[in-house]
Design a protein around this motif. Structure first.
Motif, PDB file in Angstrom:
ATOM      1  N   UNK A   1      14.351  26.863   5.159  1.00 10.22           N
ATOM      2  CA  UNK A   1      14.327  26.317   6.520  1.00 10.22           C
ATOM      3  C   UNK A   1      13.173  25.346   6.728  1.00 10.22           C
ATOM      4  N   UNK A   2      12.018  25.629   6.127  1.00  5.13           N
ATOM      5  CA  UNK A   2      10.833  24.792   6.339  1.00  5.13           C
ATOM      6  C   UNK A   2      10.865  23.510   5.520  1.00  5.13           C
ATOM      7  N   UNK A   3      11.663  23.475   4.466  1.00  5.00           N
ATOM      8  CA  UNK A   3      11.725  22.291   3.605  1.00  5.00           C
ATOM      9  C   UNK A   3      12.275  21.093   4.377  1.00  5.00           C
TER      10      UNK A   3
ATOM     11  N   UNK B   1       3.585  23.916   3.459  1.00  4.65           N
ATOM     12  CA  UNK B   1       2.407  23.053   3.324  1.00  4.65           C
ATOM     13  C   UNK B   1       2.713  21.700   2.692  1.00  4.65           C
ATOM     14  N   UNK B   2       3.986  21.347   2.592  1.00  9.80           N
ATOM     15  CA  UNK B   2       4.365  20.050   2.021  1.00  9.80           C
ATOM     16  C   UNK B   2       4.807  19.098   3.135  1.00  9.80           C
ATOM     17  N   UNK B   3       4.190  17.932   3.195  1.00  8.20           N
ATOM     18  CA  UNK B   3       4.542  16.921   4.205  1.00  8.20           C
ATOM     19  C   UNK B   3       5.780  16.168   3.724  1.00  8.20           C
TER      20      UNK B   3
ATOM     21  N   UNK C   1      -0.972  23.404  -3.134  1.00  7.77           N
ATOM     22  CA  UNK C   1      -0.694  22.934  -1.772  1.00  7.77           C
ATOM     23  C   UNK C   1      -1.755  23.402  -0.777  1.00  7.77           C
ATOM     24  N   UNK C   2      -2.494  24.469  -1.123  1.00 12.75           N
ATOM     25  CA  UNK C   2      -3.565  24.961  -0.249  1.00 12.75           C
ATOM     26  C   UNK C   2      -4.887  24.245  -0.530  1.00 12.75           C
TER      27      UNK C   2
ATOM     28  N   UNK D   1       0.382  19.612   8.054  1.00  8.25           N
ATOM     29  CA  UNK D   1       0.265  20.569   6.944  1.00  8.25           C
ATOM     30  C   UNK D   1      -1.176  20.721   6.442  1.00  8.25           C
ATOM     31  N   UNK D   2      -1.998  19.690   6.604  1.00  9.19           N
ATOM     32  CA  UNK D   2      -3.401  19.814   6.182  1.00  9.19           C
ATOM     33  C   UNK D   2      -4.089  20.941   6.955  1.00  9.19           C
ATOM     34  N   UNK D   3      -3.871  20.959   8.256  1.00  5.43           N
ATOM     35  CA  UNK D   3      -4.451  22.023   9.073  1.00  5.43           C
ATOM     36  C   UNK D   3      -3.868  23.381   8.739  1.00  5.43           C
ATOM     37  N   UNK D   4      -2.571  23.413   8.439  1.00  2.40           N
ATOM     38  CA  UNK D   4      -1.946  24.680   8.057  1.00  2.40           C
ATOM     39  C   UNK D   4      -2.560  25.212   6.759  1.00  2.40           C
ATOM     40  N   UNK D   5      -2.824  24.303   5.814  1.00  2.71           N
ATOM     41  CA  UNK D   5      -3.415  24.732   4.536  1.00  2.71           C
ATOM     42  C   UNK D   5      -4.771  25.390   4.759  1.00  2.71           C
TER      43      UNK D   5
END
Length: 464
Positions: free
Chosen positions: A190-192, A233-235, A283-284, A245-249
């Protein structure tokens, strides 16, 4: 794939009517009528994914096995609250979900048919109603959901069906290992490619849930958890200008997920999920602080062991991802020194000799050597001593058609010579110029990198 915004669509009923019209008004035979309808609509830019295309007499949409599955589920859904504890109904549901999952995995066109005919909404409805203790039914339901989440249109339908809240709710309370595996597989699917769904999952504190799962299942790697980390975490949503995603990482790292993933690396090459764990950890690793944290917790040592072991066992997948992650960690200057002091150059050159016939591994080796030599003449000298210059020229000579390898070679050569005059003289005397010029001439993607390498080698005609 489903239609992007602005693409025209057609209903199953309208498509069937067009085929029927071709037969009754234009006198076409059924096969010709079907083909004409498909060609006409395609030329008009109508998206036909999810439409059951069969000639009259071959069985209409109602006879399609996907439609039959959905009809069976709809019939059970209408009375499910009454029959919620009926074992016979549970068995029928499992059979229908399993058949739907098989059909959608077997052929991607079936997933489109299911999605177009309300499959996602229906399965989400069941997921929200099936008691968590009904493990067998819930597991089959989740297995049917994931293959239907394959593009923006399907994931948007999932979002509008309250999918994120439903799936996270299941993951929070279920202790069943297989349900966790398939629940996180649905999160990853779903997130992809969907930034809005990434945000939805983050608002539901998926980072905390992932950390809890990694802690509870420390002895059993759940690859789908690693896949979910990567997807979140992939844009990869081209509809948004700036991804979050940077903030999510950073949130993932703060929640302890980086540390948990490093722990999984220590299991080494024997872990079946090592490749996924490396990709997730990469990705993190989005800033210097996180990269140093990974190194301080043994990440560099673990990766160097993986590099050694992958070379000994001939495992190119692990070799590639280990080098790729190590290259990301080497973005920190402190980590550069640690990698080199632990024999990084020699180990990388040894790996390249063991995979001398595989350009995909060689280009990863050269990429990390480039990073290690960036802005450091001392590191560039040590790289040359280890054999980096020979690696570049031999690889460029051996694989003239491998564009990415040729580009990686040019980038590495530039970093080897830009601050080191001795390396410049040595490589020129060994004939490196002809390989760079050949790459520049043969590959458009190498042109800029080759020009920069020729310039930093001190050649006046670098632009020619």
């Amino acid at each position: 794939m489903g239609p992007p915004g602005g693409v025209r669509t057609i209903s199953q009923e309208a498509f069937d009517d067009l085929v029927k019209e071709n037969i009754e008004e234009l006198g076409m035979d059924p096969t010709e009528a079907l083909q004409d309808a498909i060609e006409t609509l395609s030329l008009q830019g109508v998206d036909l994914s999810g439409i059951v295309t069969c000639a009259p007499g071959e069985g209409g949409a109602k006879d399609n096995p996907v439609i039959q599955c959905l009809d069976g589920l709809k019939r059970l859904d209408s009375d499910f609250k009454i029959q919620i504890h009926d074992k016979e109904v549970h068995g029928e549901l499992v059979a229908l979900f399993d058949q739907l999952a098989h059909l959608c995995v077997e052929e991607s066109g079936n997933a489109a048919i299911a999605m177009r005919n309300g499959g996602i909404e229906l399965v989400c409805s069941f997921c929200s109603k099936i008691p968590v203790e009904c493990d067998r039914v819930l597991l089959s339901c989740l297995k049917a959901l994931t293959p239907m989440l394959y593009d923006i249109q399907s994931t948007e339908t999932f979002k509008n069906s309250d999918g994120p809240r439903i799936i996270v709710g299941i993951l929070k309370i279920s202790k069943n290992f297989e349900i966790l595996v398939n629940g996180f597989a649905a999160v990853a699917a779903a997130a992809t490619g969907n930034e809005i769904l990434k945000e939805s999952f983050m608002e539901l504190k998926i980072d905390e849930l992932i950390m809890q799962t990694l802690s509870r299942q420390a002895e059993a790697c759940i690859q789908s958890v690693y896949d979910a980390v990567r997807a979140l975490l992939t844009a990869d949503d081209n509809r948004v200008v700036a991804s979050q995603v940077y903030g999510y990482a950073r949130k993932f790292a703060k929640a302890g997920i980086a540390g948990a993933l490093v722990d999984s690396l220590h299991e080494g090459i024997t872990s079946p999920s090592l490749v996924s764990a490396c990709i997730a950890l990469k990705s993190i690793a989005v800033n210097d602080e996180i990269c140093k944290y990974i190194a301080e917790n043994g990440g560099i040592d673990a990766l160097l062991r993986c590099i050694d072991d992958s070379g000994e066992q001939g495992n190119k997948s692990i070799a590639r991802v280990s080098c790729s992650l190590l290259s990301k960690l080497a973005g920190s200057d402190a980590n550069k020194n640690a990698i080199i002091e632990k024999g990084g150059f020699d180990r990388l050159i040894r790996l390249s000799s063991r995979f001398s016939e595989d350009p995909s591994v060689l280009q990863e080796v050269m990429s990390i050597i480039s990073v290690l030599c960036l802005r450091s003449s001392d590191n560039a000298a040590r790289a040359i001593e280890a054999g980096a210059g020979d690696l570049a020229m031999q690889s460029m000579q051996k694989f003239p058609l491998a564009q990415q390898l040729q580009r990686s070679s040019c980038l590495m050569i530039r970093n080897l010579v830009v601050r080191n005059a001795e390396n410049r003289t040595l490589l020129l005397n060994n004939g490196v110029e002809k390989y760079i010029r050949k790459a520049k001439q043969n590959h458009e993607s190498c042109r800029d990198a080759a020009t920069d390498a020729l310039r930093d080698l001190g050649l006046d005609d670098y632009n020619s």
